[in-house]
Design a protein around this motif. Structure first.
Motif, PDB file in Angstrom:
ATOM      1  N   UNK A  83      -0.103  15.792   6.052  1.00 15.02           N
ATOM      2  CA  UNK A  83      -1.107  16.565   6.514  1.00 15.02           C
ATOM      3  C   UNK A  83      -1.435  16.186   7.989  1.00 15.02           C
ATOM      4  N   UNK A  84      -1.448  14.963   8.003  1.00 15.08           N
ATOM      5  CA  UNK A  84      -1.967  14.339   9.544  1.00 15.08           C
ATOM      6  C   UNK A  84      -0.880  14.786  10.623  1.00 15.08           C
ATOM      7  N   UNK A  85       0.198  14.715  10.159  1.00 15.55           N
ATOM      8  CA  UNK A  85       1.195  15.161  11.266  1.00 15.55           C
ATOM      9  C   UNK A  85       0.937  16.545  11.636  1.00 15.55           C
ATOM     10  N   UNK A  86       0.882  17.597  10.570  1.00 14.96           N
ATOM     11  CA  UNK A  86       0.583  18.853  10.947  1.00 14.96           C
ATOM     12  C   UNK A  86      -0.647  19.169  11.650  1.00 14.96           C
ATOM     13  N   UNK A  96      -0.388   9.410  -0.362  1.00 15.41           N
ATOM     14  CA  UNK A  96      -0.188   8.855   0.813  1.00 15.41           C
ATOM     15  C   UNK A  96       0.558   9.444   1.521  1.00 15.41           C
ATOM     16  N   UNK A  97       1.702  10.006   0.899  1.00 16.96           N
ATOM     17  CA  UNK A  97       2.449  10.903   1.745  1.00 16.96           C
ATOM     18  C   UNK A  97       2.306  12.158   2.105  1.00 16.96           C
ATOM     19  N   UNK A 121       0.734  -1.319   0.050  1.00 18.73           N
ATOM     20  CA  UNK A 121       0.109   0.074  -0.082  1.00 18.73           C
ATOM     21  C   UNK A 121       0.936   1.298  -0.057  1.00 18.73           C
ATOM     22  N   UNK A 122       1.806   1.338   1.007  1.00 18.54           N
ATOM     23  CA  UNK A 122       2.365   2.568   1.120  1.00 18.54           C
ATOM     24  C   UNK A 122       3.468   2.802   0.015  1.00 18.54           C
ATOM     25  N   UNK A 123       3.875   1.946  -0.758  1.00 13.31           N
ATOM     26  CA  UNK A 123       4.837   1.948  -1.863  1.00 13.31           C
ATOM     27  C   UNK A 123       4.121   1.733  -3.064  1.00 13.31           C
ATOM     28  N   UNK A 167      10.494   5.322   2.364  1.00  9.41           N
ATOM     29  CA  UNK A 167       9.506   5.088   1.554  1.00  9.41           C
ATOM     30  C   UNK A 167       9.125   6.678   0.887  1.00  9.41           C
ATOM     31  N   UNK A 168       9.040   7.682   1.971  1.00  8.98           N
ATOM     32  CA  UNK A 168       8.975   8.928   1.564  1.00  8.98           C
ATOM     33  C   UNK A 168       9.714   9.489   0.548  1.00  8.98           C
TER      34      UNK A 168
END
Lengths: 129, 714
Positions: B306-309, B300-301, B290-292, B383-384
């Motif tokens: 966005x979630x982190x902020x 997703x990145x 999923x992530x990659x 991954x980022x």
């Protein structure tokens, strides 16, 4: 064939690393040497980096570096890598760099800065397999 | 313990990145370690010690590397440390799940002639994967003791120290050098014999290592040879050997050396390592599916970012509010204790106001760094890099630029320092030059004020727009720099993708403490000095109010506002005097002096003064505007009135407000960031950063204002 031309999911054995100077050296240090076997696990969209499993570890590599690695496609599953799941069935064959032809800088899609063609990395004459 | 044994054993801890070296270092040294830099370079050096049975083990954590060429600063530092300091023992930390590549570095350490101990780290993970390692057998084949360890759980530490002690005393396995096959060995022996022919030279430089390096055409080795009495002869032999090898094998000599090393390792591993069951990659693999995902990785990145902020600002607002009120209250308390005058003004307005404003961002930064450190320790950053490299590379950046750029949203100082993970200087400079475009936490209050004043309906969207413009500008600017001052070869992207690992609280807290520490240190030194300087600019020359001026102003206000209370009139008079004093001060005069430069952007001298004070810390812009618009000195709680004052000012339109936001975004960062740029890149690049961002900020502000005016938006 070149590593950059191989399909996602392709097992391969390295024949030669044709990248001179530090980059070739670095790849050799990281285990990209003649006879090493690996598999392309996935590739990023729009010719993004390749995810390669080699010598029991995973590494990301840009396609311009991969274009300098000559590989032999393996169709008999090598020991140790056979159980690796593979991603991108829908993506198969989409990132070919001219079917088996010569590496042509003009055919590499949308590139602004940082294209590998101005680095002179592939200035060496070379022959295919 | 033998009589000859040293009381202090100096141990270098080396290994590949992601081999669990830092965890093992912590397990070996406990909580006591010292963090510094290697002399002259910006590579972090950690030292720690452990006393056991009356003997002290002093550990130095070498930077994690894959090899020992001159490819990166880390490798040069590790090599020079071994050559110059000659530690008693080298402990090479090996990732047991990935032995072949990890042993590659180990062989290079053996060549220095210093005893090496191998720590087969993460042996629990290897067992879980069905990899069975015969540690003793592997040690015998390679000629060095091998100890199984699990750094995260402290397993194997005693055994490792036993092995180190034995090696330091000269007990245990005899030193053995890795073999390169008959053809190369003949050449190496020939070179080594020549090198060792001078005993003085041989005592300083390990002959076997140097011979192999000469065969690899290593420039550093070539320089060392210049100190040998038979330099010409050695150089000639080296040249002949290299050309013989290249003819014989048909490829570069250094590649041949690498291949022979891997061949040697392959042989050793084949004898002693068995994969008893099929490797099980399931968890990491299914997450990566999923992530990659080729197409979903980038969205997703963005979602993760966005979630982190969101999370940072959601949690951060509470402690931030507490700290602000704490500083305010201590300011008030100090104000009532200290006598009215210069000292009080210096302490309350200058030091507490400046440094306090910066410290109130600490909670925000702690939370942001906590979340980013979790992502880093889990293994998400690779991954980022996978997700973003395609885009960043297009603009002359690197997938690994992504972490420093993200940190830039918190504070530029740790972000600039985080660019050290980039191996080439060109990439580091390119990355550092993007960081000022990432709106740091201190710029946010400025945006909030201006967006709230001029775009009350869409304030949040306008702030988001400014953030987005910053990111877009960082990419465009990189492209511009890439085709002008930062030409040069694009560096390759060869990045290891570690399996996901559960983060340890200790590791994450270590990162947070380190990065927050860098921020607090800057706040305590550079920002303190800058705050005092700017306070002095605003306090001198002091304007003495005429006798009865305050009373006169209060009476004037009362006559104009018949319904105002006496307190209100007094407060108004007080702010008017403060404004007059500021106008009279050096900062006010400077603001007026540079006003012509600000006019084409639609700003008056007050914006000039606010911008100047903003170099101490960007959020100071808000409090300076508060003073200049006579809305009271404590702006933090009363921005409502400042918003109204700005809106009422005929010189300020929504266009000017927007231009000021853009201008604040682009102009050179605060003193603390500039000081960090100087420390990392030197004076030359500092000058470039100041000039570049000043010109760019002015030019973009000018263009937007003029075009906006023509379009009738003014």
């Amino acid at each position: 064939m070149r590593l950059s031309e191989a399909r996602v999911g392709q097992d391969f054995e390295i024949v030669a690393v044709r990248i001179p100077r530090e980059v070739g050296r670095r790849l050799a240090d990281m285990g990209f040497t003649e006879g090493a076997r690996g598999r392309i696990v996935r590739g990023g969209a729009f010719r993004g980096p390749l995810h390669i499993r080699i010598r029991d570890y995973d590494v990301l590599l840009r396609r311009c570096e991969a274009a300098g690695i000559e590989v032999l496609p393996l169709y008999i599953e090598p020991a140790g890598v056979s159980e690796i799941p593979v991603q991108g069935a829908s993506f198969r064959g989409r990132h070919r760099n001219g079917a088996g032809g010569r590496w042509r800088p003009g055919h590499r899609g949308w590139r602004l800065g940082g294209a590998c063609r101005d680095s002179g990395v592939f200035s060496r004459p070379e022959g295919g397999v | 313990m033998s009589a000859l044994a040293p009381r202090v054993v100096r141990v270098a801890l080396a290994g590949n990145p992601n081999s669990g070296k830092t965890t093992l270092f912590n397990a070996l040294t406990g909580a006591h370690h010292k963090v510094g830099n290697y002399p002259g370079v910006t590579v972090e050096k950690r030292e720690g010690s452990r006393v056991r049975r009356g003997r002290e083990f002093r550990f130095v954590d070498l930077p994690g590397t894959y090899s020992l060429t001159a490819y990166s600063l880390d490798e040069v530092v590790a090599r020079d440390f071994i050559l110059d300091e000659r530690p008693d023992v080298i402990v090479d930390v090996l990732d047991s799940t990935n032995l072949e590549r990890n042993l590659y570095l180990c062989l290079q350490f053996q060549e220095f002639g210093i005893p090496v101990v191998g720590a087969l780290n993460m042996s629990d993970e290897a067992e879980a994967k069905g990899i069975e390692i015969d540690a003793e057998g592997l040690g015998t084949v390679l000629g060095l003791p091998m100890v199984k360890t699990v750094g995260s759980r402290g397993i194997g530490i005693e055994e490792l120290l036993d092995a180190v002690e034995a090696r330091a005393e000269g007990r245990g396995t005899e030193l053995r050098m890795p073999g390169y096959g008959a053809e190369l060995e003949t050449r190496i022996d020939g070179l080594q014999a020549l090198l060792d022919s001078d005993p003085a030279f041989a005592s300083r430089h390990p002959g076997r290592w140097l011979a192999v390096k000469l065969l690899e055409k290593d420039e550093h080795a070539a320089r060392i040879v210049l100190g040998h009495p038979r330099t010409a002869e050695i150089e000639e032999t080296a040249r002949q050997s290299v050309s013989w090898v290249e003819r014989h094998f048909g490829k570069d000599a250094e590649i041949v050396v690498s291949e022979q090393r891997y061949g040697y390792i392959r042989g050793a591993v084949r004898e002693t390592v068995r994969v008893v069951r099929k490797p099980d990659f399931s968890l990491t693999e299914s997450i990566d599916k999923l992530i990659m995902h080729p197409f979903l990785a980038l969205p997703l990145f963005a979602g993760v970012l966005w979630s982190v902020f969101q999370l940072t600002f959601l949690i951060g607002q509470y402690p931030m509010g507490w700290l602000e009120s704490l500083f305010e209250r201590s300011g008030a308390a100090l104000g009532s204790v200290l006598p009215d005058g210069l000292l009080r003004s210096l302490v309350v307005d200058g030091i507490l106001g400046g440094v306090g404003g910066v410290f109130s961002f600490v909670p925000l930064i702690v939370i942001l760094f906590f979340l980013l450190s979790i992502l880093e320790d889990v293994g998400y950053m690779s991954r980022a890099a996978f997700a973003t490299d395609r885009i960043l590379h297009t603009f002359g950046l690197h997938g690994q630029s992504v972490l420093p750029m993200m940190l830039g949203f918190g504070c530029s100082v740790p972000a600039i320092l985080a660019a050290r993970t980039l191996k080439s200087r060109r990439d580091r400079i390119a990355t550092i030059l993007t960081i000022p475009f990432m709106s740091c936490g201190a710029k946010l209050p400025v945006y909030v004020l201006l967006a709230g004043a001029f775009f009350p309906e869409n304030a949040a969207n306008v702030v988001m727009l400014i953030y987005a413009i910053g990111v877009a500008l960082s990419l465009l600017s990189s492209l511009l720099l890439h085709s002008t001052v930062l030409r040069g070869e694009p560096t390759p992207f060869v990045l290891e993708l570690p399996p996901y690992r559960a983060p340890t609280l200790r590791g994450v807290l270590w990162h947070v403490r380190e990065k927050t520490g860098q921020y607090v240190k800057k706040a305590g030194t550079v920002i303190l000095a800058a705050s005092v300087l700017i306070w002095a600019l605003t306090a001198f020359p002091a304007r003495t109010p005429a006798p009865g001026e305050a009373e006169y102003l209060a009476a004037l206000y009362a006559s104009e506002h018949p319904r105002a209370s006496a307190d209100q009139a007094e407060a108004w008079a007080e702010t008017s005097l403060a404004t007059a004093a500021l106008e009279y001060s050096a900062a006010g005069r400077l603001g007026k002096f540079i006003e012509p430069a600000f006019r084409p952007l639609g700003f008056d001298w007050r914006v000039g003064v606010a911008t100047l004070t903003g170099f101490a810390a960007k959020e100071v812009v808000v409090s300076t505007l508060g003073i200049l618009y006579r809305t009271g000195l404590d702006e933090t709680e009363e921005s409502g009135t400042l918003k109204e004052a700005l809106r009422a000012d005929p010189g300020f339109s929504p266009l000017t407000g927007f231009v000021l936001m853009l201008f604040t975004l682009i102009i050179p960062p605060c003193f603390a960031s500039l000081a960090t740029v100087r420390a990392e890149l030197g004076w030359g690049w500092l000058g470039f950063v100041v000039a570049y961002f000043l010109v760019l900020g002015w030019a973009i502000g000018f263009a937007v204002y003029q075009v906006g005016n023509l379009a009738g938006l003014g």
